[in-house]
Design an enzyme around this catalytic site. Structure first.
Site, PDB file in Angstrom:
ATOM      1  N   ASP A  21       0.830  -1.212   0.000  1.00  0.00           N
ATOM      2  CA  ASP A  21       0.000   0.000   0.000  1.00  0.00           C
ATOM      3  C   ASP A  21       0.864   1.261   0.000  1.00  0.00           C
ATOM      4  OD1 ASP A  21      -2.335   1.429   0.002  1.00  0.00           O
ATOM      5  OD2 ASP A  21      -2.736   1.182   2.141  1.00  0.00           O
ATOM      6  N   ASN A  23       1.184   3.504  -2.957  1.00  0.00           N
ATOM      7  CA  ASN A  23       1.673   3.985  -4.267  1.00  0.00           C
ATOM      8  C   ASN A  23       1.167   5.394  -4.587  1.00  0.00           C
ATOM      9  OD1 ASN A  23       2.708   1.455  -4.486  1.00  0.00           O
ATOM     10  ND2 ASN A  23       1.349   0.762  -6.131  1.00  0.00           N
ATOM     11  N   GLY A  24      -0.111   5.628  -4.298  1.00  0.00           N
ATOM     12  CA  GLY A  24      -0.720   6.917  -4.628  1.00  0.00           C
ATOM     13  C   GLY A  24      -0.086   8.045  -3.833  1.00  0.00           C
ATOM     14  N   TRP A  26       2.815   8.038  -2.461  1.00  0.00           N
ATOM     15  CA  TRP A  26       4.209   8.165  -2.901  1.00  0.00           C
ATOM     16  C   TRP A  26       4.288   9.073  -4.136  1.00  0.00           C
ATOM     17  CZ3 TRP A  26       7.275   7.173  -7.147  1.00  0.00           C
ATOM     18  CH2 TRP A  26       8.658   7.081  -6.927  1.00  0.00           C
ATOM     19  N   ASN A  69     -11.086  -2.317  -5.103  1.00  0.00           N
ATOM     20  CA  ASN A  69     -10.351  -1.401  -5.989  1.00  0.00           C
ATOM     21  C   ASN A  69     -11.061  -1.167  -7.334  1.00  0.00           C
ATOM     22  OD1 ASN A  69      -7.120  -2.613  -4.829  1.00  0.00           O
ATOM     23  ND2 ASN A  69      -8.205  -0.769  -4.215  1.00  0.00           N
ATOM     24  N   ARG A 189       2.160  -5.018   6.106  1.00  0.00           N
ATOM     25  CA  ARG A 189       1.434  -3.959   5.395  1.00  0.00           C
ATOM     26  C   ARG A 189       2.273  -2.680   5.432  1.00  0.00           C
ATOM     27  NH1 ARG A 189      -4.798  -2.397   4.689  1.00  0.00           N
ATOM     28  NH2 ARG A 189      -4.460  -0.659   3.270  1.00  0.00           N
ATOM     29  N   SER A 197      -8.065  -4.664   5.148  1.00  0.00           N
ATOM     30  CA  SER A 197      -8.680  -4.398   3.845  1.00  0.00           C
ATOM     31  C   SER A 197      -9.131  -5.670   3.118  1.00  0.00           C
ATOM     32  CB  SER A 197      -7.730  -3.583   2.954  1.00  0.00           C
ATOM     33  OG  SER A 197      -7.384  -2.382   3.579  1.00  0.00           O
TER      34      SER A 197
HETATM   35  C1  IPE Z   1      -5.460  -2.649  -0.167  1.00  0.00           C
HETATM   36  O1  IPE Z   1      -5.074  -1.326  -0.374  1.00  0.00           O
HETATM   37  C2  IPE Z   1      -5.468  -3.392  -1.455  1.00  0.00           C
HETATM   38  C3  IPE Z   1      -4.168  -3.540  -2.091  1.00  0.00           C
HETATM   39  C4  IPE Z   1      -3.009  -3.246  -1.579  1.00  0.00           C
HETATM   40  C5  IPE Z   1      -4.225  -4.088  -3.398  1.00  0.00           C
HETATM   41  P1  IPE Z   1      -6.179  -0.177  -0.491  1.00  0.00           P
HETATM   42  O2  IPE Z   1      -5.420   1.097  -0.592  1.00  0.00           O
HETATM   43  O3  IPE Z   1      -7.142  -0.478  -1.560  1.00  0.00           O
HETATM   44  O4  IPE Z   1      -6.909  -0.307   0.904  1.00  0.00           O
HETATM   45  P2  IPE Z   1      -7.804   0.734   1.705  1.00  0.00           P
HETATM   46  O5  IPE Z   1      -8.862   1.194   0.792  1.00  0.00           O
HETATM   47  O6  IPE Z   1      -6.908   1.858   2.119  1.00  0.00           O
HETATM   48  O7  IPE Z   1      -8.297  -0.037   2.875  1.00  0.00           O
HETATM   49  C1  IPE Z   2      -1.564   0.324  -3.399  1.00  0.00           C
HETATM   50  O1  IPE Z   2      -1.372   1.692  -3.410  1.00  0.00           O
HETATM   51  C2  IPE Z   2      -1.836  -0.233  -4.772  1.00  0.00           C
HETATM   52  C3  IPE Z   2      -3.230  -0.630  -5.009  1.00  0.00           C
HETATM   53  C4  IPE Z   2      -4.198  -0.631  -4.140  1.00  0.00           C
HETATM   54  C5  IPE Z   2      -3.546  -1.082  -6.358  1.00  0.00           C
HETATM   55  P1  IPE Z   2      -2.578   2.713  -3.395  1.00  0.00           P
HETATM   56  O2  IPE Z   2      -2.951   3.005  -4.798  1.00  0.00           O
HETATM   57  O3  IPE Z   2      -3.651   2.241  -2.516  1.00  0.00           O
HETATM   58  O4  IPE Z   2      -1.880   3.993  -2.753  1.00  0.00           O
HETATM   59  P2  IPE Z   2      -2.473   4.974  -1.654  1.00  0.00           P
HETATM   60  O5  IPE Z   2      -2.945   4.136  -0.527  1.00  0.00           O
HETATM   61  O6  IPE Z   2      -3.574   5.732  -2.313  1.00  0.00           O
HETATM   62  O7  IPE Z   2      -1.321   5.847  -1.266  1.00  0.00           O
HETATM   63 MG    MG Z   3      -4.045   2.437  -0.553  1.00  0.00          MG
END
Ligand code: IPE
Ligand code: IPE
Ligand code: MG
Length: 248
Positions: A21, A23-24, A26, A69, A189, A197
């Site tokens: 978790d 990536n966004g 980051w 997702n 995590r 999640s």
């Molecule tokens: C959990 O991450 C799913 C994956 C890492 C693929 P999310 O970013 O979707 O989880 P929530 O929404 O913060 O619980």
């Molecule tokens: C995890 O990173 C990747 C997926 C859930 C596909 P996120 O995309 O959830 O990144 P944040 O949590 O928004 O930083």
């Molecule tokens: Mg996330």
């Protein structure tokens, strides 16, 4: 002495599961779009898969895309599905070289057909590898998996194939997508979130939980080894007392 040297090779978790978790966030920190974070997340995946195989982890499950997702903006979903195809193509040789066998768990028929086909191709190409199982959780939800298992068992009870009294932990586990693998002993995590999640709720009943603030694209080999060392310092009592464990 490096972190890796400190790892006790006799106490490697048989199965490590990771909620990748952050990536966004980051990407945001770097002033970029979320997709940039996902691209860098793939680089982190490669590093961690190699590190895990190197120390002898036998099963590694990565949460790559949850059922929830699918609620993300369509453009981000498309980018993730394309990234998966690209990563599978690019890494296939290296998976084979490192003898890594690919699996996928989840509602795979929800994936776009191109992603699904590439995935199946990669799975069959790595079929005879035997060093480590790499299990990708894609379009995965633990509650979905438990409900599916319950339906399958119920229909076998109704048809008389299963006696209701034969339903136990072992039988139930054998109806989950993870039937081929032992339960994870370590769950990691990243990104400082303290929740599961909807990931492997049944299977992590006795897993050690490890949370780190590092965002997934920043999570590297050393961070992984640190998590393993932390795991090795824990006393896994499974309900017994500390004294009982020492008597063995
Ligand atoms: C959990 O991450 C799913 C994956 C890492 C693929 P999310 O970013 O979707 O989880 P929530 O929404 O913060 O619980
Ligand atoms: C995890 O990173 C990747 C997926 C859930 C596909 P996120 O995309 O959830 O990144 P944040 O949590 O928004 O930083
Ligand atoms: Mg996330």
């Amino acid at each position: 002495m490096t972190l890796k040297d400190k790892i006790n090779s006799k106490n490697i978790p048989e199965h490590v599961a990771i909620i990748m978790d952050g990536n966004g966030r980051w990407a945001k920190q770097h002033g970029k779009l979320r997709v940039f974070g996902h691209e860098n997340g793939v680089t982190a995946v490669k590093k961690i898969v190699e590190a895990a195989a190197e120390i002898g982890v036998k099963n590694l499950t990565l949460y790559a895309f949850s059922t929830e997702n699918w609620k993300r903006p369509q453009s981000e979903i498309n980018a993730l599905m394309n990234l998966l195809i690209k990563a599978l193509n690019k890494e296939l040789d290296s998976l084979n070289k490192n003898k890594i066998k690919l699996y996928a768990i989840g509602e795979l028929d929800k994936l776009p057909s191109k992603t699904y086909n590439e995935l199946q191709k990669a799975i069959s190409t790595t079929e005879s590898n035997d060093k480590m199982n790499l299990i990708l959780a894609l379009s995965y939800s633990s509650k979905w998996e438990i409900i599916e298992a319950t339906k399958k068992i119920s229909s076998k009870v109704l048809s008389g194939e299963i006696d209701i009294n034969a339903i136990n932990d072992k039988l139930f586990s054998s109806f989950l997508c993870t039937a081929n693998f032992p339960d994870p002993s370590l769950l990691i995590r990243t990104s400082g979130e303290y929740r599961l999640s909807n990931f492997l709720l049944w299977q992590i009943a006795y897993a050690e939980l490890y949370f780190t603030d590092k965002l997934w694209p920043d999570f590297g080999r050393e961070d992984f080894f640190e998590a393993i060392l932390d795991y090795q310092n824990r006393e896994r009592r499974f309900g017994k007392t500390s004294e009982q464990l020492k008597q063995k």
